[in-house]
Design a protein around this motif. Structure first.
Motif, mmCIF file in Angstrom:
data_model
loop_
_atom_site.group_PDB
_atom_site.id
_atom_site.type_symbol
_atom_site.label_atom_id
_atom_site.label_comp_id
_atom_site.label_asym_id
_atom_site.label_seq_id
_atom_site.Cartn_x
_atom_site.Cartn_y
_atom_site.Cartn_z
ATOM 1 N N GLU A 46 0.834 -1.202 0.000
ATOM 2 C CA GLU A 46 0.000 0.000 0.000
ATOM 3 C C GLU A 46 0.864 1.245 0.000
ATOM 4 O O GLU A 46 1.799 1.339 0.783
ATOM 5 C CB GLU A 46 -0.838 0.047 1.283
ATOM 6 C CG GLU A 46 -2.262 -0.354 1.134
ATOM 7 C CD GLU A 46 -2.978 -0.387 2.489
ATOM 8 O OE1 GLU A 46 -4.060 -0.986 2.526
ATOM 9 O OE2 GLU A 46 -2.478 0.154 3.460
ATOM 10 N N TYR A 48 1.597 5.298 0.600
ATOM 11 C CA TYR A 48 1.214 6.436 1.440
ATOM 12 C C TYR A 48 2.127 7.608 1.138
ATOM 13 O O TYR A 48 3.309 7.419 0.876
ATOM 14 C CB TYR A 48 1.343 6.092 2.931
ATOM 15 C CG TYR A 48 0.270 5.148 3.414
ATOM 16 C CD1 TYR A 48 -0.937 5.636 3.885
ATOM 17 C CD2 TYR A 48 0.461 3.779 3.357
ATOM 18 C CE1 TYR A 48 -1.931 4.782 4.308
ATOM 19 C CE2 TYR A 48 -0.529 2.908 3.777
ATOM 20 C CZ TYR A 48 -1.721 3.418 4.252
ATOM 21 O OH TYR A 48 -2.700 2.559 4.664
ATOM 22 N N ARG A 174 -7.299 1.418 0.142
ATOM 23 C CA ARG A 174 -6.493 0.994 1.273
ATOM 24 C C ARG A 174 -7.370 0.566 2.447
ATOM 25 O O ARG A 174 -8.562 0.849 2.479
ATOM 26 C CB ARG A 174 -5.547 2.130 1.680
ATOM 27 C CG ARG A 174 -4.519 2.411 0.603
ATOM 28 C CD ARG A 174 -3.683 3.603 0.929
ATOM 29 N NE ARG A 174 -4.474 4.825 0.952
ATOM 30 C CZ ARG A 174 -3.971 6.022 1.154
ATOM 31 N NH1 ARG A 174 -2.678 6.163 1.344
ATOM 32 N NH2 ARG A 174 -4.738 7.078 1.150
ATOM 33 N N ARG A 189 -3.875 0.425 -2.881
ATOM 34 C CA ARG A 189 -3.526 -0.886 -2.341
ATOM 35 C C ARG A 189 -3.398 -1.857 -3.503
ATOM 36 O O ARG A 189 -4.325 -1.997 -4.296
ATOM 37 C CB ARG A 189 -4.617 -1.340 -1.373
ATOM 38 C CG ARG A 189 -4.446 -2.733 -0.829
ATOM 39 C CD ARG A 189 -5.708 -3.165 -0.108
ATOM 40 N NE ARG A 189 -5.571 -4.490 0.458
ATOM 41 C CZ ARG A 189 -6.607 -5.269 0.751
ATOM 42 N NH1 ARG A 189 -7.834 -4.847 0.547
ATOM 43 N NH2 ARG A 189 -6.406 -6.454 1.247
#
Length: 203
Positions: A46, A48, A174, A189
């Motif tokens: 995932e 970020y 996500r 994700r």
DNA sequence: ATGTCGATTTGCT
DNA sequence: GCAAATCGACATA
């Protein structure tokens, strides 16, 4: 079995963590190279980071915990979640640009018996390494390894030539970021379609 | 200073 | 299906 090459820092030094997350699928995480070490293939990751990502730890700025996210690309960001679980992230983007990729699922390749012992599940059980908080236990990833180098530190990431095609790559929102407003809907994700070592969706 | 909540997992009901 | 476990960051006072 030394066809695998350690990923160079340039792999991580890209502005967009989403690209890195996609490319991390199929790569190998290796811990404790040498003595009774273990290795596992990444099957879920995932992304970020970025100014618009309210789900990112770095969204509100720099803190002692998220310091690693601002660090050198190709280093580890390991933090404690819910006071219990260690989470392993790969820092991406140039230094001082906070971004990271959370590793959510891996498939055991070497040292599976050791992983099973650490996890207290049978080696055949997918719960061994499916999930961000459990794969760190299986691989023996420690909090002290926060900020260590993935190119030459205790955790390394390798490429053995396995490629995950875009057809095999599943893209979804996500997990566990419902608080993040619009960012909760980002489909950041990624996982290998149909792979049993992908974390179980709880929603 | 105090309270709430989180990039989760597990075991019990 | 639900809640406990447990600590750092953040908001509120």
């Amino acid at each position: 079995m030394s066809l695998a090459k350690i990923l160079p820092r340039s792999f991580y030094e890209r502005e967009n963590p989403v690209e890195v997350a996609i490319d991390l699928l199929g790569k190998i995480v290796r811990v404790d190279q040498g003595r009774g070490g273990c290795a596992a293939r990444i099957v879920e990751a995932e992304a970020y980071g970025g100014l618009k990502d309210r789900a990112s730890h770095a969204w509100r700025g720099r803190t002692p915990r998220n310091e690693s996210m601002f660090g050198r690309p190709g280093t580890a960001y390991i933090y404690l979640c819910y006071g219990i679980h260690r989470m392993f992230n790969v820092v991406t983007a140039p230094k001082d640009v906070p971004a990271a990729v959370l590793i959510r699922g891996v498939e055991p390749i070497e040292g599976r018996a050791l992983m099973a012992r650490r996890r207290k599940w049978p080696p055949s059980d997918f719960r061994l390494t499916a999930g961000p908080g459990v794969l760190t236990v299986a691989l023996g990833i420690r909090m002290e390894w926060d900020r260590t180098d993935l190119v030459c530190g205790p955790i390394r990431i390798e490429d053995d030539g396995v490629r995950i095609s875009s057809a095999q790559t599943q893209r979804r929102p996500r997990v566990g970021v419902n608080y993040a407003g619009p960012a909760a809907e980002f489909r950041w994700r990624f996982s290998v379609r149909g792979n049993p070592w992908v974390s179980r969706s709880r929603s």
